[in-house]
Motif scaffolding. Sequence first.
Motif, PDB file in Angstrom:
ATOM      1  N   ILE A  67      30.117  45.382  34.687  1.00  0.00           N
ATOM      2  CA  ILE A  67      31.455  45.317  34.107  1.00  0.00           C
ATOM      3  C   ILE A  67      31.447  46.187  32.864  1.00  0.00           C
ATOM      4  CG2 ILE A  67      33.164  43.816  33.029  1.00  0.00           C
ATOM      5  CD1 ILE A  67      32.108  41.572  34.885  1.00  0.00           C
ATOM      6  N   LEU A  90      32.744  48.139  37.411  1.00  0.00           N
ATOM      7  CA  LEU A  90      34.048  47.496  37.247  1.00  0.00           C
ATOM      8  C   LEU A  90      34.557  47.772  35.839  1.00  0.00           C
ATOM      9  CD1 LEU A  90      32.160  45.014  38.974  1.00  0.00           C
ATOM     10  CD2 LEU A  90      34.565  44.776  39.557  1.00  0.00           C
ATOM     11  N   LEU A 116      35.651  50.059  40.712  1.00  0.00           N
ATOM     12  CA  LEU A 116      36.797  49.193  40.940  1.00  0.00           C
ATOM     13  C   LEU A 116      37.409  48.776  39.610  1.00  0.00           C
ATOM     14  CD1 LEU A 116      35.032  46.965  43.631  1.00  0.00           C
ATOM     15  CD2 LEU A 116      36.591  48.882  44.040  1.00  0.00           C
ATOM     16  N   TRP A 118      39.940  47.283  36.718  1.00  0.00           N
ATOM     17  CA  TRP A 118      40.689  46.035  36.568  1.00  0.00           C
ATOM     18  C   TRP A 118      41.369  46.027  35.206  1.00  0.00           C
ATOM     19  CZ3 TRP A 118      38.955  42.575  32.722  1.00  0.00           C
ATOM     20  CH2 TRP A 118      37.701  42.895  32.169  1.00  0.00           C
ATOM     21  N   LEU A 124      39.973  41.151  37.756  1.00  0.00           N
ATOM     22  CA  LEU A 124      38.507  41.156  37.756  1.00  0.00           C
ATOM     23  C   LEU A 124      37.986  40.135  38.759  1.00  0.00           C
ATOM     24  CD1 LEU A 124      35.719  41.988  36.758  1.00  0.00           C
ATOM     25  CD2 LEU A 124      36.021  40.395  34.838  1.00  0.00           C
ATOM     26  N   ARG A 127      38.301  41.495  42.163  1.00  0.00           N
ATOM     27  CA  ARG A 127      37.274  42.515  42.445  1.00  0.00           C
ATOM     28  C   ARG A 127      35.933  41.847  42.775  1.00  0.00           C
ATOM     29  NH1 ARG A 127      40.053  46.970  43.662  1.00  0.00           N
ATOM     30  NH2 ARG A 127      41.018  47.986  41.876  1.00  0.00           N
TER      31      ARG A 127
END
Length: 138
Positions: A67, A90, A116, A118, A124, A127
């Motif tokens: 993340i 992410l 991906l 968010w 999130l 995802r």
Amino acid sequence: GVTVVSGCGSPATRVAAERALHAGGLVLSIVPPDQMPPADWPATVVIPCGMGDARNLLMALAGDACIVIGGRAGTKSEVHLAWLHKRPLLPLVGCGGWSDELEANPPDERKNSPILPWGSVEELQGRLVQLGLVKVTA
């Protein structure tokens, strides 16, 4: 039910750790030994790691996904290492910083893993469900 691995470096990291603990998750913080967090830092386990910048490899590989919030030099290093080791990325978008640009400018031309983006906690979570990293709860 997730484990957050963090370096205790930013207000965003603190919020993520607090929310993970509040939701019943775990927080593993890997920090340089001379940068121990304050006593009130939200962590299940704090590991002082005397590996210098090699700590970033531990951070990148300790999780199933990376993340990305913002993007100072340490974060960028972790993202590139996660990319090389095929961890999904992410990035948080819409708050400024390098993570806003990650999808349009991946670390290199290889398509090692999905990127991906968010922009909300709900996105999130979606995802993470999409990646099979968390289960949908009713």
